[in-house]
Design an enzyme around this catalytic site. Structure first.
Site, mmCIF file in Angstrom:
data_model
loop_
_atom_site.group_PDB
_atom_site.id
_atom_site.type_symbol
_atom_site.label_atom_id
_atom_site.label_comp_id
_atom_site.label_asym_id
_atom_site.label_seq_id
_atom_site.Cartn_x
_atom_site.Cartn_y
_atom_site.Cartn_z
ATOM 1 N N GLU A 7 0.877 -1.174 0.000
ATOM 2 C CA GLU A 7 0.000 0.000 0.000
ATOM 3 C C GLU A 7 0.912 1.222 0.000
ATOM 4 O OE1 GLU A 7 -3.076 -0.055 -0.452
ATOM 5 O OE2 GLU A 7 -3.867 -1.962 0.282
ATOM 6 N N GLU A 12 3.529 13.020 -5.178
ATOM 7 C CA GLU A 12 2.785 13.054 -3.925
ATOM 8 C C GLU A 12 3.575 13.820 -2.874
ATOM 9 O OE1 GLU A 12 0.668 9.957 -0.809
ATOM 10 O OE2 GLU A 12 2.666 9.474 -1.576
#
Length: 507
Positions: A261, A395
């Site tokens: 993840e 990000e």
């Protein structure tokens, strides 16, 4: 910030640890936890050595050899008891989460509630580890699949959800017959101790093998043991894409399994038909909640050119009302960044966005620096961007929302998908066709695609995870339990004959 404020926080943390059953730390140790609320040290802890970590894996492996033979509904009783203890100590564990992750008490308690919810889900799942029966082409034969425990599961978790994501893995792994070795973020060791102690109590009270769950408190060197040891059948790791690029090949080289993840660069599309009141609320929480430190934080907003000015004006006005500060004050909505590194990354991203043609509409300033020089509180920031430039495609784990425009839905979806990450996404629309297109194979390429809600706030029942550089992993609900088990295909011949498949003749 006064000395009494620091002392009050330490006293509160020690009381919460005691309530969870954690022995009072003796004040020594080289693993020093710090609170982003104040920037000050909390409690020094003893770091797990490499030898101790290797022993933890060995003990988990030995326990697995016993645990795998316990009936799954019996394994579920351990998780059921854990959920009961989490419910009883919800506030205590939330205090530890708040102190280490800097969340509001509402969000910290919400995180513990996720733990309780996954325990409920896993207990039910313990009676539903279903396999299939398939028709055989041979008479007098039965063809089926069965699912079996996998082995030791290594869980490497991140600071932003210090206990919830770990519990998604652990609750399911335990009912599936696996054992767990957990390496939490070094920044959230106290939360880990609280959660581990409650689980240890559940294990003891249920009469389960005591070594089915191990906790190791250390850095990357100990994490490397979980990655490299062949006895660790599955490595579930939450963190950056950079981390995933390191872990994935190492685990694959020894033919282990990975559940990754990783990064998220989540976007929402706002169409001309959108309910702007609804969109406003969904965007502000998704973009500014948890100080932008959720993997599902909304980082990009793609708005139709006919409504962009109206929406951005309303967003700017809403941002100016956000209360920023120590979230122990229940009126505060936005807490601190986790540390100075996150603060520097946010400042650098804002400067890069402006250099690439962006205009800061609101926010971008550090606050409370004089009162708390070692804590990093930042105003959530909205930046109007002419294009999806380089900085937008990266990000930044901070409350920065980039606003861009589009003229038709195909353009919006292309812009939405044109980033390396693929975790969460949303569209705000009252047009059914637009919603269906967004959810179709030609729409969002993310693992999570929402309509008329923001990008964050996933529920336990659905599988959580993303595509592309997000890693492809799935945790929590739906059929995620299968990740923690191995599948066997079985053929049973009760015919008394030995016909071969595909009509093959031999002898």
């Amino acid at each position: 910030m006064t000395v009494s404020t620091i002392t009050q926080l330490q006293d509160r943390v020690l009381a919460a640890l005691e309530a969870c059953g954690v022995p009072t730390p003796d004040g020594s140790g080289e693993l020093l936890t710090r609170s982003p609320l104040t920037g000050e040290a909390l409690v020094p802890l003893t770091r797990t050595t490499l030898a101790e970590a290797e022993d933890a894996v060995a003990r988990a492996h030995e326990a697995f050899l016993e645990w795998r033979d316990v009936p799954a509904p019996e394994r579920g009783r351990v998780v059921k008891r854990w959920g009961e203890l989490l419910t009883e100590h919800k506030r205590d564990l939330a205090i530890l989460v708040q102190a280490e992750a800097g969340k509001s008490m509402s969000e910290a308690e919400g995180e513990v509630q996720e733990m309780i919810d996954i325990c409920d889900f896993a207990v039910g799942q313990s009676r539903m580890l279903y396999g299939k029966t398939m028709p055989s082409e041979r008479p007098g034969h039965r063809l089926m699949e069965t699912w079996h425990p996998l082995g030791v599961v290594g869980v490497i978790s991140a600071f932003n959800f210090p206990v919830a994501v770990y519990s998604w893995n652990t609750a399911l792994a335990l009912v599936c017959g696996d054992t767990v070795v957990w390496k939490p973020s070094e920044m959230c060791a106290l939360s880990a101790l609280g959660a581990h102690q409650l689980l240890a109590r559940a294990v003891a009270e249920s009469g389960a093998p005591e070594d089915i769950h191990q906790l190791v408190l250390a850095g990357r060197d100990v994490g490397a043991i979980l990655v490299e040891d062949p006895r660790v059948a599955l490595v579930s790791a939450t963190g950056s894409t950079r981390m995933g690029r390191e872990i994935g090949p190492q685990v694959a080289q020894r033919f282990g399994r990975c559940l990754l993840e990783l990064g998220g660069n989540n976007a929402a599309i706002v169409t001309p038909s959108a309910d702007l009141d609804l969109a406003l609320r969904g965007i502000v929480f998704a973009a500014a909640g948890t100080a932008g430190q959720r993997c599902t934080t909304m980082r990009r907003l793609i708005v139709h050119e006919s409504v962009v000015d109206t929406l951005t004006e309303r967003l700017v006005a809403a941002y100016r009302t956000l209360t920023i500060g120590d979230p122990r004050d229940e009126s505060v909505l936005v807490g601190p960044l986790i540390n100075e590194g996150s603060y520097r990354a946010m400042v650098d991203a804002i400067e890069a966005a402006v250099a690439q043609g962006g205009e800061v509409l609101v926010g971008g300033n550090r606050v409370l620096a004089a009162e708390m020089p070692d804590a990093y509180y930042m105003e959530p920031t909205i930046i109007r961007m002419p294009t999806q430039s380089e900085v937008v495609r990266e990000e930044t784990f901070a409350p920065i929302l980039y606003v861009m425009t589009y003229s038709d839905l195909d353009e919006a979806i292309t812009l939405h998908n044109d980033v390396p990450q693929g975790l969460s996404s949303a569209i705000f629309t009252t047009d059914q066709a637009e919603a269906e297109i967004f959810l179709s194979g030609a729409g969002s390429d993310c693992g999570i695609a929402n309509v008329n809600i923001g990008t964050s706030g996933a529920e336990i029942g659905g599988a959580f995870g993303g595509e592309k550089e997000t890693g492809g992993g799935r945790e929590s609900g739906s059929d995620s339990w299968q990740t923690y088990m191995r599948r066997a295909t079985n053929t049973i011949n009760y015919s008394g004959q030995l016909p071969l498949a595909q009509g093959v003749k031999f002898l």
